[in-house]
Design an enzyme around this catalytic site. Sequence first.
Site, PDB file in Angstrom:
ATOM      1  N   ARG A 192       0.744  -1.293  -0.064  1.00 37.88           N
ATOM      2  CA  ARG A 192       0.061   0.143   0.011  1.00 37.88           C
ATOM      3  C   ARG A 192       0.786   1.367  -0.164  1.00 37.88           C
ATOM      4  O   ARG A 192       0.499   2.387  -0.410  1.00 37.88           O
ATOM      5  CB  ARG A 192      -1.029   0.135   1.176  1.00 37.88           C
ATOM      6  CG  ARG A 192      -2.069  -0.655   0.966  1.00 37.88           C
ATOM      7  CD  ARG A 192      -3.236  -0.028   0.070  1.00 37.88           C
ATOM      8  NE  ARG A 192      -3.850   1.258   1.105  1.00 37.88           N
ATOM      9  CZ  ARG A 192      -3.983   2.341   1.118  1.00 37.88           C
ATOM     10  NH1 ARG A 192      -3.131   2.852  -0.059  1.00 37.88           N
ATOM     11  NH2 ARG A 192      -4.476   3.197   1.796  1.00 37.88           N
ATOM     12  N   ASP A 204     -13.627  -3.584  -2.116  1.00 40.98           N
ATOM     13  CA  ASP A 204     -14.332  -2.918  -1.240  1.00 40.98           C
ATOM     14  C   ASP A 204     -15.987  -2.734  -1.453  1.00 40.98           C
ATOM     15  O   ASP A 204     -16.176  -2.759  -2.509  1.00 40.98           O
ATOM     16  CB  ASP A 204     -13.618  -1.546  -1.139  1.00 40.98           C
ATOM     17  CG  ASP A 204     -14.146  -0.787   0.455  1.00 40.98           C
ATOM     18  OD1 ASP A 204     -13.499  -1.437   1.344  1.00 40.98           O
ATOM     19  OD2 ASP A 204     -15.188  -0.266   0.430  1.00 40.98           O
TER      20      ASP A 204
HETATM   21  O1  1CP Z   1      -5.843   2.023   4.091  1.00 40.21           O
HETATM   22  C1  1CP Z   1      -6.362   1.229   3.684  1.00 40.21           C
HETATM   23  O2  1CP Z   1      -5.710   0.116   2.986  1.00 40.21           O
HETATM   24  C2  1CP Z   1      -7.684   0.806   3.792  1.00 40.21           C
HETATM   25  C3  1CP Z   1      -8.110  -0.174   4.528  1.00 40.21           C
HETATM   26  C4  1CP Z   1      -9.268  -1.126   3.932  1.00 40.21           C
HETATM   27  C5  1CP Z   1      -9.122  -2.246   3.602  1.00 40.21           C
HETATM   28  C6  1CP Z   1      -8.119  -3.179   3.635  1.00 40.21           C
HETATM   29  C7  1CP Z   1     -10.664  -0.576   3.538  1.00 40.21           C
HETATM   30  C8  1CP Z   1     -11.199   0.698   3.818  1.00 40.21           C
HETATM   31  N1  1CP Z   1     -11.312  -1.600   2.731  1.00 40.21           N
HETATM   32  C9  1CP Z   1     -10.478  -2.663   2.759  1.00 40.21           C
HETATM   33  C10 1CP Z   1     -10.775  -4.140   2.242  1.00 40.21           C
HETATM   34  C11 1CP Z   1     -12.117  -4.539   2.416  1.00 40.21           C
HETATM   35  N2  1CP Z   1     -13.035  -4.042   2.778  1.00 40.21           N
HETATM   36  C12 1CP Z   1     -12.311  -6.055   2.276  1.00 40.21           C
HETATM   37  C13 1CP Z   1     -11.425  -6.965   1.665  1.00 40.21           C
HETATM   38  C14 1CP Z   1     -11.098  -8.176   1.690  1.00 40.21           C
HETATM   39  C15 1CP Z   1     -10.837  -8.973   3.073  1.00 40.21           C
HETATM   40  O3  1CP Z   1     -11.878  -8.871   3.763  1.00 40.21           O
HETATM   41  O4  1CP Z   1      -9.669  -9.181   3.070  1.00 40.21           O
HETATM   42  C16 1CP Z   1     -13.603  -5.998   2.697  1.00 40.21           C
HETATM   43  C17 1CP Z   1     -14.563  -7.310   2.543  1.00 40.21           C
HETATM   44  C18 1CP Z   1     -14.113  -4.871   3.003  1.00 40.21           C
HETATM   45  C19 1CP Z   1     -15.472  -4.672   3.049  1.00 40.21           C
HETATM   46  C20 1CP Z   1     -15.998  -3.348   3.729  1.00 40.21           C
HETATM   47  N3  1CP Z   1     -15.705  -2.025   3.343  1.00 40.21           N
HETATM   48  C21 1CP Z   1     -17.047  -3.226   4.618  1.00 40.21           C
HETATM   49  C22 1CP Z   1     -18.041  -4.308   5.062  1.00 40.21           C
HETATM   50  C23 1CP Z   1     -17.117  -4.968   6.496  1.00 40.21           C
HETATM   51  C24 1CP Z   1     -17.349  -4.186   7.809  1.00 40.21           C
HETATM   52  O5  1CP Z   1     -16.385  -3.926   8.308  1.00 40.21           O
HETATM   53  O6  1CP Z   1     -18.500  -4.150   8.215  1.00 40.21           O
HETATM   54  C25 1CP Z   1     -17.136  -1.806   5.078  1.00 40.21           C
HETATM   55  C26 1CP Z   1     -18.115  -1.100   5.865  1.00 40.21           C
HETATM   56  C27 1CP Z   1     -16.282  -1.340   4.295  1.00 40.21           C
HETATM   57  C28 1CP Z   1     -16.208   0.188   4.186  1.00 40.21           C
HETATM   58  C29 1CP Z   1     -14.777   0.745   4.534  1.00 40.21           C
HETATM   59  N4  1CP Z   1     -13.567   0.661   3.621  1.00 40.21           N
HETATM   60  C30 1CP Z   1     -12.339   0.860   4.401  1.00 40.21           C
HETATM   61  C31 1CP Z   1     -12.994   1.363   5.386  1.00 40.21           C
HETATM   62  C32 1CP Z   1     -11.690   1.861   6.498  1.00 40.21           C
HETATM   63  C33 1CP Z   1     -14.264   1.234   5.620  1.00 40.21           C
HETATM   64  C34 1CP Z   1     -15.207   1.563   7.055  1.00 40.21           C
HETATM   65  C35 1CP Z   1     -15.270   3.094   7.038  1.00 40.21           C
HETATM   66  C36 1CP Z   1     -16.072   3.358   8.234  1.00 40.21           C
HETATM   67  O7  1CP Z   1     -17.612   3.329   8.000  1.00 40.21           O
HETATM   68  O8  1CP Z   1     -15.640   4.293   8.951  1.00 40.21           O
END
Ligand code: 1CP
Length: 383
Positions: free
Chosen positions: A52, A88
């Site tokens: 990243r 995502d």
């Molecule tokens: O800086 C980074 O690298 C970002 C971190 C990150 C990652 C690694 C985000 C940002 N998304 C992801 C990948 C991701 N997101 C996966 C990948 C596969 C795995 O699980 O290994 C998956 C399934 C998700 C799903 C996701 N994205 C959800 C549902 C799960 C949950 O946590 O309830 C949600 C709500 C998101 C939105 C999201 N994307 C990223 C963030 C930090 C967030 C949450 C934001 C928030 O509401 O505060």
Amino acid sequence: MSDSAIKQLQKEFPPIKNNLILRACRGEPLERVPIWIMRQAGRYLPEYLSLRSEHSFFDVCRTPALCCEVTLQPLRRFDLDAAIIFSDILVVPQALGMQVDMIAKEGPRFAHPLNVPADIKLRVDRSKQASVELKYVYDAITLTRHALNGQCPLIGFSGAPWTLMSYMVEGKGSETHSKAKKWLYTYVEESHDLLQFLTHFIIDHLVEQVCAGAQLLQLFESHCGCLNYDLFIRFSLPYLRQIAKGVREALTRRHIPYVPLIIFAKDAHYALDELCSSSFDVVGLDWSITRKQIRSIRDKYPTVTLQGNLDPCALYASSNDLEKMIKQMLEIFGTKHYIANLGHGIYPDANIDNVKHFIDTVHRISSEMISSTTSTKTINSNK
Ligand code: 1CP
């Protein structure tokens, strides 16, 4: 890669070596309980952080070779029983024309959220098709399914309509989701219209992932904590049900073998009965669900596979304490119709040794439990 090269690749997937998780979804007898971890690819892994540091988050999502690499990273370290494609939930609003950026140390941010229903026309392009806009996800899935070489099944996923709508309105993460909830009270018809449109798009997105090689699907309804029972029944559940039915019907129409569907509705403790009777094969339980609730739905819905629900913070505990919690979890859920997991995504500061200990201990204790019940049955049948 050309379209015809991708099509050819999709026909020649390597045979599966570990199908434990698929068998758990069908309730078949197993030699041990399968386990994967929500957000298993991500910031707690130094190799992810290193990749990243050279690529933006959505560049990783849009580059199949990078997605494949990141998806495989946790599988090189741990004996996991499933991979989940790196992507995502917010790629869907992006595909519909909304600009979403990932801000360091903050999370996703929409450039122009939906403030009032009139914004939908300006910001959401209803002519967009998942198969076109999200082709990079499907290419990543096909590539990763090959790279896995049958090591374990590959999970595809999507955000559910209410969760995506709440991001589209709030424009970022929120504690209360009060802007999005305001829509549910003031713009009822427009909210349903948006949720219905998202539902169709999500069905297409999930079906395309299966066509590309996904072997299970998980639907994330992450924002149930800000809904109550009545709001959930009106604005979430009907669309979750439509998705389960719609995906099933579309796969049948296209003569594609059915894949198990997992629903993870975080904080929907008030609607476990509805979730267990909504024709999802697997119901994911978050870490707040009590033992009493688990026992109750276990008894009432014996053919539903349950998934979860260790507190992600349990990974901060000593390995001895962690082991006790794992044993307790396996005793409550049992070893059949069960997929071990955390009760929400893993945190960036999780202890990597404990992640390995979690996975290995689930395997060890569950195989001991299974072999002791099998030998008891054999002794009894020999009497
Ligand atoms: O800086 C980074 O690298 C970002 C971190 C990150 C990652 C690694 C985000 C940002 N998304 C992801 C990948 C991701 N997101 C996966 C990948 C596969 C795995 O699980 O290994 C998956 C399934 C998700 C799903 C996701 N994205 C959800 C549902 C799960 C949950 O946590 O309830 C949600 C709500 C998101 C939105 C999201 N994307 C990223 C963030 C930090 C967030 C949450 C934001 C928030 O509401 O505060």
